[in-house]
Design a protein around this motif. Structure first.
Motif, short mmCIF file in Angstrom:
data_model
loop_
_atom_site.label_atom_id
_atom_site.label_comp_id
_atom_site.label_asym_id
_atom_site.label_seq_id
_atom_site.Cartn_x
_atom_site.Cartn_y
_atom_site.Cartn_z
N GLN A 54 0.48 -1.26 0.09
CA GLN A 54 -0.07 0.37 0.10
C GLN A 54 1.18 1.75 -0.12
N LYS A 55 1.56 1.77 1.17
CA LYS A 55 2.89 2.33 0.83
C LYS A 55 3.65 3.00 -0.06
N ALA A 56 4.05 1.44 -1.30
CA ALA A 56 4.69 1.90 -2.45
C ALA A 56 3.45 2.49 -3.47
N TRP A 57 2.34 1.26 -3.48
CA TRP A 57 1.78 2.08 -4.72
C TRP A 57 1.05 3.33 -4.21
N ASP A 58 0.53 4.00 -3.08
CA ASP A 58 0.74 5.44 -2.92
C ASP A 58 1.68 6.29 -3.29
N SER A 59 2.37 6.06 -3.49
CA SER A 59 4.01 6.89 -3.58
C SER A 59 4.00 7.13 -5.29
N LEU A 60 3.77 6.05 -6.25
CA LEU A 60 3.31 6.19 -7.24
C LEU A 60 2.82 7.28 -7.62
N PRO A 61 3.30 8.21 -8.86
CA PRO A 61 2.78 8.76 -9.88
C PRO A 61 1.66 7.85 -10.30
N ALA A 62 0.94 8.85 -10.84
CA ALA A 62 -0.93 8.18 -11.47
C ALA A 62 -0.56 7.24 -13.04
N GLU A 63 0.12 8.02 -13.24
CA GLU A 63 0.79 7.47 -14.97
C GLU A 63 2.08 5.62 -14.82
N TYR A 64 2.32 5.52 -13.34
CA TYR A 64 2.69 4.28 -13.09
C TYR A 64 2.00 3.08 -12.50
N LYS A 65 0.75 3.93 -11.88
CA LYS A 65 -0.32 2.85 -11.77
C LYS A 65 -0.60 2.62 -12.87
N ALA A 66 -1.89 3.89 -13.58
CA ALA A 66 -2.46 2.72 -14.19
C ALA A 66 -1.48 1.91 -15.40
N ALA A 67 -0.53 2.03 -15.92
CA ALA A 67 1.18 0.98 -16.17
C ALA A 67 0.18 -0.22 -15.83
N ILE A 68 0.69 -0.86 -13.84
CA ILE A 68 -0.23 -1.44 -13.49
C ILE A 68 -1.12 -2.24 -13.73
N GLU A 69 -2.41 -1.42 -13.64
CA GLU A 69 -3.96 -1.37 -13.69
C GLU A 69 -3.44 -2.11 -15.22
N VAL A 70 -3.36 -1.55 -16.47
CA VAL A 70 -3.22 -1.98 -17.63
C VAL A 70 -2.75 -3.50 -18.27
N ALA A 71 -1.39 -3.75 -17.26
CA ALA A 71 -0.37 -4.46 -17.15
C ALA A 71 -1.40 -6.03 -16.37
N SER A 72 -1.72 -5.09 -15.57
CA SER A 72 -2.76 -6.69 -14.70
C SER A 72 -4.03 -7.43 -15.43
N ALA A 73 -4.33 -5.83 -16.19
CA ALA A 73 -5.65 -6.77 -17.01
C ALA A 73 -5.25 -7.31 -18.12
N GLU A 74 -4.25 -6.67 -18.97
CA GLU A 74 -4.09 -8.09 -20.54
C GLU A 74 -3.36 -8.73 -19.90
N ALA A 75 -2.63 -9.05 -18.47
CA ALA A 75 -2.14 -10.69 -18.19
C ALA A 75 -3.62 -10.97 -17.85
N ASN A 76 -4.42 -10.67 -17.24
CA ASN A 76 -5.62 -11.89 -17.17
C ASN A 76 -6.68 -12.21 -18.08
N VAL A 77 -6.64 -11.37 -19.13
CA VAL A 77 -6.54 -12.20 -20.61
C VAL A 77 -6.39 -13.01 -21.13
N LYS A 78 -4.75 -12.20 -20.97
CA LYS A 78 -4.24 -13.78 -21.60
C LYS A 78 -3.45 -15.21 -21.02
N MET A 79 -3.70 -15.15 -19.74
CA MET A 79 -3.73 -16.45 -19.25
C MET A 79 -4.00 -17.32 -19.56
N MET A 80 -5.73 -16.73 -19.23
CA MET A 80 -6.99 -17.49 -19.58
C MET A 80 -6.66 -18.30 -20.93
N ALA A 81 -6.19 -16.80 -22.03
CA ALA A 81 -5.79 -17.82 -23.51
C ALA A 81 -5.52 -18.34 -23.58
N GLU A 82 -4.54 -18.76 -22.81
CA GLU A 82 -3.09 -19.18 -22.75
C GLU A 82 -3.37 -20.38 -22.49
N TYR A 83 -3.94 -21.09 -21.67
CA TYR A 83 -4.80 -22.10 -21.01
C TYR A 83 -5.31 -22.24 -22.14
#
Length: 361
Positions: A251-280
């Motif tokens: 939480q502390k590390a997250w709060d320290s991030l610029p908004a752009e970096y937070k968005a990058a983690i959210e987008v990257a996680s969402a993509e991984a969520n879709v791709k893993m299921m497709a790969e399996y």
């Protein structure tokens, strides 16, 4: 439509971020180096690959100014200690399954999977559009964590067994590798559940430390070699009908991030969520065929066993709702959502699936 809408939004978001990425170098955003611990070994390329995908995409989306280095289970902490490490600030992130920590709060099980619960599509619908992520955020806040869905295995298989399981009486005294609420269901039926890391399951089966074990599905199970020491392979995986893997951020590390970096983690996680299921979904069918060609004997759980397990599972949920306010709050939302979406899928999607499965060719 909800899932299609989610995929479209994730793709658009990722594309927009990728286009904007070169400009990040002009904004004065900081250069950061984080560490991410996975709950899985590198040999399991699909499930460990979720951590790699998140790390790779965050770097791409930030013009390499924000780099996250993934580590396999055991390189920094053990397979079941990822959330502890993030909570303590030992590492900034983990990619794993929260149901390994239901001993700390049973409500953590909702973020991964509950026995006889939601499948992959249903779980995504609940998390993204049914209030699931908001409900889980309250629980994770108590652990100093922020979480985002970042992968799904789909319906897992029911496990490998040395002996054929034909009746409930054979579960009594059975030593079974299975975590989370699935283990509690087995225990209620007289079995002896054990939580063993994925990389250690083969040895446990080989040595007879366990009589049976479940992990993920054909692709991963083949890699781990379970077919060499257990012959009978059961389905369906009632214990994990749509297991979500998530990225967990301090939480502390997250709060320290610029908004752009937070968005990058959210987008990257969402993509991984879709791709893993497709790969399996792409890798499991040929893996299953290879297992069958090698002598694995496929079995479906007898209806009487499934019915008994489901009855026990929902008794456990009622018990938890009666003693854990956090569990009850999420359960009330989750269960209403489950009933509604299962009714819809029974009418439409399941009818189509059953018809298609009955055809030949």
């Amino acid at each position: 439509m909800q899932r299609r809408s989610f995929i479209t939004k994730a793709t658009i978001g990722a594309g927009a971020a990728a286009i904007a990425a070169p400009a990040l170098g002009q904004t004065g955003l900081p250069e950061l180096r984080w560490r991410l611990t996975s709950g899985f070994p590198k040999s399991l390329d699909t499930i460990y690959g979720g951590a790699e995908e998140v790390s790779r995409r965050v770097a791409q989306l930030t013009n390499n100014r924000f780099q996250i280095r993934p580590f396999a289970a055991g390189e920094i902490v053990g397979a079941f200690q990822g959330i502890d490490a993030v909570q303590a600030g030992t590492v900034e992130m983990a990619h794993t399954a929260s149901y390994y920590w239901v001993g700390k709060n049973t409500a953590l099980g909702f973020d991964t999977a509950l026995p006889f619960g939601l499948n992959n599509r249903q779980q995504n619908a609940w998390l993204y559009h049914g209030g699931g992520m908001q409900a889980m955020a309250e629980v994770f806040r108590e652990f100093n964590l922020v979480a985002f869905p970042a992968g799904n295995t789909g319906v897992q298989t029911g496990g490998w067994f040395r002996q054929e399981i034909k009746g409930l009486e054979q579960l009594k005294g059975l030593k079974m590798r299975i975590p989370g609420f699935g283990g509690r269901v087995y225990a209620a039926l007289g079995a002896l559940p054990q939580q063993i890391a994925g990389g250690e399951i083969y040895q446990a089966l080989e040595r007879g430390t366990v009589d049976g074990a479940e992990f993920v599905g054909p692709y991963d199970d083949e890699k781990l070699g379970f077919f060499k020491v257990a012959k009978f392979y059961y389905a369906p995986g009632w214990q994990e009908p749509g297991a979500t893997l998530s990225t967990y951020v301090n939480q502390k590390a997250w709060d320290s991030l610029p908004a752009e970096y937070k968005a990058a983690i959210e987008v990257a996680s969402a993509e991984a969520n879709v791709k893993m299921m497709a790969e399996y979904d792409a890798k499991n069918p040929p893996a299953l065929q290879r297992l069958v060609n090698g002598g694995t004997q496929l079995r479906n759980w007898p209806t009487a066993i499934l019915e008994a397990k489901r009855k026990v599972a929902f008794e456990i949920y009622a018990e938890e709702a009666g003693k854990n306010p956090a569990f009850k709050k999420i359960w009330d939302n989750w269960n209403r959502f489950r009933v509604d979406i299962v009714r819809w899928h029974r009418f439409n999607d399941l009818a189509m699936d059953n018809f298609s499965a009955a055809q030949r060719g």
